[in-house]
Design a protein around this motif. Sequence first.
Motif, PDB file in Angstrom:
ATOM      1  N   ARG A 580       2.263  -3.037  -4.031  1.00  0.00           N
ATOM      2  CA  ARG A 580       1.700  -2.739  -2.705  1.00  0.00           C
ATOM      3  C   ARG A 580       2.280  -1.449  -2.137  1.00  0.00           C
ATOM      4  N   THR A 584       0.412   2.113  -1.434  1.00  0.00           N
ATOM      5  CA  THR A 584       0.282   2.753  -0.121  1.00  0.00           C
ATOM      6  C   THR A 584       0.830   4.173  -0.125  1.00  0.00           C
ATOM      7  N   ASP A 591      -4.473   4.428  -5.191  1.00  0.00           N
ATOM      8  CA  ASP A 591      -4.038   3.362  -4.301  1.00  0.00           C
ATOM      9  C   ASP A 591      -4.837   2.087  -4.502  1.00  0.00           C
ATOM     10  N   ASP A 617      -3.306  -4.457   3.097  1.00  0.00           N
ATOM     11  CA  ASP A 617      -3.241  -3.062   2.643  1.00  0.00           C
ATOM     12  C   ASP A 617      -4.408  -2.719   1.719  1.00  0.00           C
ATOM     13  N   ALA A 621      -7.267   0.073   2.449  1.00  0.00           N
ATOM     14  CA  ALA A 621      -7.615   1.121   1.476  1.00  0.00           C
ATOM     15  C   ALA A 621      -9.120   1.136   1.207  1.00  0.00           C
TER      16      ALA A 621
END
Length: 740
Positions: A580, A584, A591, A617, A621
């Motif tokens: 993760r 990021t 990503d 996350d 994205a």
Amino acid sequence: MKAGSPEPEDEAFLSACWSATGGNPLLLKELSEALNGEHVEPTAAHIPQVYALGPRAIARRVAMWMRRLPSGCGPLARAIAVLGEGADLSHAAELAGLDRDDAMEAAKSLERAQILHPVPSDDTKSRMGFVHPLVRAAVYEEITPADSHRAHKTAANLLRDSKAEIEKVALHLLRTLPSGDAATVAMLWSAARSALARGSPETAAKYLRRALAEPPPTGDRRDLLFELGSTMRRVDSAAAVQYLTEAHELTGPSRQRVEIALALGDALLALRRSEEARAVWQQALAGTAPEDTELLYQLNACILSIPLYEPGRPDLRQDILGRVGELRSPKPSGSTGGRYLDCVIAGHDAVIGDPRAVVRAQRALREDTPALPSDGQTSLSFGWLVLISADRKEVLGSLDAAVEQAHRQGSVNDLTGALTYRAMARLYRGDLDEAAADAADAMHAVETSSLGLRRLVLGPVQAEVQMEQGALSRAQATLEWTGVPDPAPLTGLMYYVLYSRSHLLRLQGRTTEAFHAALAAGQSFSAAGGDNPAIVPWRSEAALCLHLLGRDEEARTLADAELKLARYWSAPRALGRALRIAGTLSEGDADVGLLREAVTRLKGSPARLEYAKALADYGAALRRHGVRSQARTLLSDALDIAEARSAAPLIQQIQDELHVAGIRPRRHAVTGLQSLTPSEHRVYDLAVAGHTNREIAQQLFVTAKTVEVHLSSVYRKLGVTSRRQLGGRSEQTDATEEPE
């Protein structure tokens, strides 16, 4: 309160008068006269004077009554005052020097005078007690010290001869003066073992200290000191060291000397006196016969644990770590010592990130083997750490059993250890309320003992929970509670504190300080041979700080290094986190792939909060890449999990992302019975069944405060405000479940 004056109207004042006298009319009259004589106003503000004047007034009344009664009443009343509530009248008669008929007449006179009253009993014996504790105190205080000693000594013998419970005998021996009586020592010793068997080490220690003061015969002193020291290890390591040191010095070369050394070293280590612990254990190892493999296993397990507790000391580590390599290859036996050794070697392997540690820890802690004695918890904790870091679900069963055993034995030392690691396991699973409750109970226990070493693991665990809940000021106070200065020393078990300090500083916006704290955590962990991000993910924490400082290239280098290590360890939580954070921080389209893998790795794992972070996350994205529909699903799923766990910062992060995207989240109910954690459900079931908080706490081996925490969470999730409303929810089911 005077005759003819109006009755007091202050309910609190009246209640205090009733409490001070037990509602006895004559005692109430005496108290009333005393209060009038001192011109006390009958208001709540003067309640302290009720309790100050009451005993003196009652004592005067009792003395007056006793002077008016027949001659046998005084000796009988004093005998019953010595024997205590529910005294057998035949014992009281013998203690008072009265025959049975005279004793019966005296008892009737004392009952008519409202000094004594019959006590209901399951047996056929006549039993008597005082109408109020203050009356008993007034009678007892008239007994001289010499007469008190003789009376309690006689009472102890009477109870012993009548086969009374040994602890009832011991209560009288505690009130006698030392006289070098071997029989007294034997009875107190026996009572101590009884107290230990029922889980009351403090009471056992009281009996053993009194036996030591008797004093015991010369040949028994060493054994008594050993037992007293072993008992004190459960509640006060500092006191244990005193007794165990003397026992160790009194013991010549023998197996018992080695057993004492094991206990003494463990108590020293709990006080962070690792060099002394090592010296004691090394000396014992040199004196242990080669064929005594059980003691050799236990001693090696203790010695090998020192570098894990005291990193940063090459002089302590070098020869010890060489021994780890020697002992790693042969498989220890399934004995207690062998399993302790397995746990410690597994701990060393886990710290360096060797996944073979998991199999070794599972072998030591498997459920189909006998429960390990609590005396080896220093070693056991490394087995727990391994399985927690590997996201193994079975570790909770072992920890639950350890908590139950510690409660049963009344061991503060063992309870703090088991609660600390159970809190860690629950934190990593994302069960924040349960982790916080365990950590709070452990912190309370630590504050009542001398277990300084526990603070260095426990404090960071609780601080991490508080940070996940958004309580940054509380997290800072918790880290200060550990007692670790800033800057932290280079020696000692500092890496947990330093890592949590870095995390907190970053959340507070003090990024440069956070970065240096993360590097310090890495330095401390490396000094212990540490390289496993499942234990201390300092690289990813430093990478996040570097990103905030605009140093993205360095950040990606650290994140990639942690990802490589996490892949080798392969546990879902650590790997998911590393993926993760690498995702990021990555450039371009990389990503999405890393974040997708993080979600995949975490989906079936017990690390639900880390899974929610990965979903959030990944969803963010995808939103940035224009995949709006899938982003909404991922973010909504993440929000459900975060809300169910009251992870306030994560909830805010997801809501902000949804707002930026102009997405209205799909709402799933995160309330109702199915939103309860396992511990909350157990508390809920018992509350619905009508059990009080105290009864629930006793059944679940937790504190009443923990029950209150769980009930508050249950009320919030079920949308109720009282126990009465809980029953109505027991037949309801929720239409939705949180995503698993």
